[in-house]
Design an enzyme around this catalytic site. Structure first.
Site, PDB file in Angstrom:
ATOM      1  CE  LYS A 200      -3.096   2.275   2.411  1.00 39.88           C
ATOM      2  NZ  LYS A 200      -4.746   2.290   3.620  1.00 39.88           N
ATOM      3  NE  ARG A 210      -5.408   9.437   2.880  1.00 42.29           N
ATOM      4  CZ  ARG A 210      -4.379   9.421   2.977  1.00 42.29           C
ATOM      5  NH1 ARG A 210      -4.065  10.952   1.983  1.00 42.29           N
ATOM      6  NH2 ARG A 210      -3.825   8.140   2.899  1.00 42.29           N
ATOM      7  CE  LYS A 222      -3.825   8.067   6.695  1.00 41.55           C
ATOM      8  NZ  LYS A 222      -4.964   7.290   6.433  1.00 41.55           N
ATOM      9  CD  GLU A 238       6.438  -3.724   3.907  1.00 44.12           C
ATOM     10  OE1 GLU A 238       5.019  -4.931   4.473  1.00 44.12           O
ATOM     11  OE2 GLU A 238       6.726  -3.500   4.521  1.00 44.12           O
ATOM     12  CE  LYS A 253      -6.480   2.083  -0.479  1.00 45.02           C
ATOM     13  NZ  LYS A 253      -6.987   2.271   0.777  1.00 45.02           N
ATOM     14  CB  SER A 279     -11.382   6.737  -3.980  1.00 44.58           C
ATOM     15  OG  SER A 279     -10.543   7.724  -3.526  1.00 44.58           O
ATOM     16  CE1 TYR A 318     -15.292   3.334  -2.961  1.00 42.23           C
ATOM     17  CE2 TYR A 318     -12.820   3.204  -4.362  1.00 42.23           C
ATOM     18  CZ  TYR A 318     -13.263   3.501  -3.101  1.00 42.23           C
ATOM     19  OH  TYR A 318     -12.593   3.498  -1.943  1.00 42.23           O
TER      20      TYR A 318
END
Length: 329
Positions: A200, A210, A222, A238, A253, A279, A318
């Protein structure tokens, strides 16, 4: 008549008709590939459109159940659940996240009672529950790793108890997959799977999401826990750790700007690979479509097909309902 050029190889032969093109099609997008993300909020009879995500809505539980019946009728097998948490229920310890009577827990129970065949995937991260909008406990401006993992374990267990089929840690804390897997097994939830957000990235594509959950970070960014957008080998590191710790499925992602990562992960592992069509990717296509700058439906299908072609087994998108409708016709 023009004499044919003496070519042995004429790839166009297999493109000549629709039937031939379908016969040799290498990548097929189907409704079984789709996971539909949904947003739930407190209240009754509420359906709020998200301004930065046209045709995406926050639902109160009663209306969400109706929406999900439509989703099932379209052949979609799985949803990912994200909650809008009231400000007064947020705290730095994320205590609401593992409340057995919390919004997510009540929603999962209701879905499993009304539509038991629907696969329910729950998000495991603190950002919806934190007044700071970060994915972990904050102390002196730092995000604490191990203390956060303890809370994530409690959250995952509460989701399993509510009936979740898969828990999906999206926080990027070190060691959380192993800690959650051990806790689930000890408590008897051996059949609850883990969809790990393994690669991610600290991406600029998350803005509309968000907005939907009012979860933007209140300070900083982040980048101390989400991955550097420039890194590819780190993704495999990872992925390897999450596989070792017991992940059942692996998430990349975002998807569209990270097709190379999807390909590398697909080549590395035999576990199912999931792409999150996030998004910002959704919003860009919707905005261009509303302006008439693109053929929206064709671009949606081309975009999702590119993710499958890169190696994704599943796509969290979505566009799931729209794509299901297009594939049915």
């Amino acid at each position: 008549m023009v004499a044919p050029h003496p070519l042995i190889h004429r790839p166009r032969r297999l493109r000549r008709t629709e039937a031939l093109r379908r016969l040799v099609k290498e990548t097929e997008l189907t409704v079984n590939d789709l996971i539909y993300p949904v947003f739930v909020m407190e209240g009754e009879n509420i359906k709020q459109e998200i301004p930065s995500m046209p045709q995406c809505y926050r639902y109160s539980l009663d209306l969400l159940l109706k929406e999900l019946q439509d989703v099932v009728n379209l052949g979609i097998k799985a949803i990912a659940l994200f909650p809008l948490i009231a400000d007064e229920k947020k705290d730095n310890q994320g205590t609401e996240s593992y409340n057995p009577n919390g919004l997510v827990q009540r929603t999962v129970k209701a879905i499993k009672q009304e539509i038991p065949q629907l696969i329910v995937i729950t998000d495991v991260a603190l950002d919806p529950y934190s007044p700071y909008g970060h994915d972990g406990i904050v102390e002196n401006g730092q995000i604490l790793n191990d203390e956060t993992v303890e809370v994530l374990v409690k959250m995952a267990l509460s989701h399993a108890e509510a009936g979740a089929d898969l828990v999906a840690p999206s926080d990027m804390m070190d060691g959380r997959i192993g800690a959650i897997r051990r806790a689930l097994d000890v408590e008897g939830w051996i059949n609850v799977g883990i969809l790990a957000y393994s690669a991610k990235y600290a991406s600029a594509y998350y803005g509309p999401f968000r907005d939907a959950l009012a979860s933007a970070p209140k300070f900083g960014d982040k980048q101390t826990y989400q991955m550097d957008i420039a890194n590819s080998r780190e993704a495999i590191k990872e992925i390897a750790l999450d596989i070792e710790e017991g992940a059942d499925l692996l998430m990349i992602k975002p998807a569209l700007a990270y097709l190379d990562i999807i390909r590398r992960v697909r080549d590395y592992t035999h576990l199912p690979v999931v792409a999150y069509n996030v998004s910002g990717e959704y919003a860009m296509i919707k905005a261009a479509g509303q302006q008439g700058w693109i053929d929206e439906k064709k671009v949606i299908l081309e975009t999702l097909t590119s993710m499958k072609r890169a190696g994704a087994d599943l796509i969290l998108t979505y566009f799931a309902k729209e794509v299901a409708l297009m594939l049915h016709h």
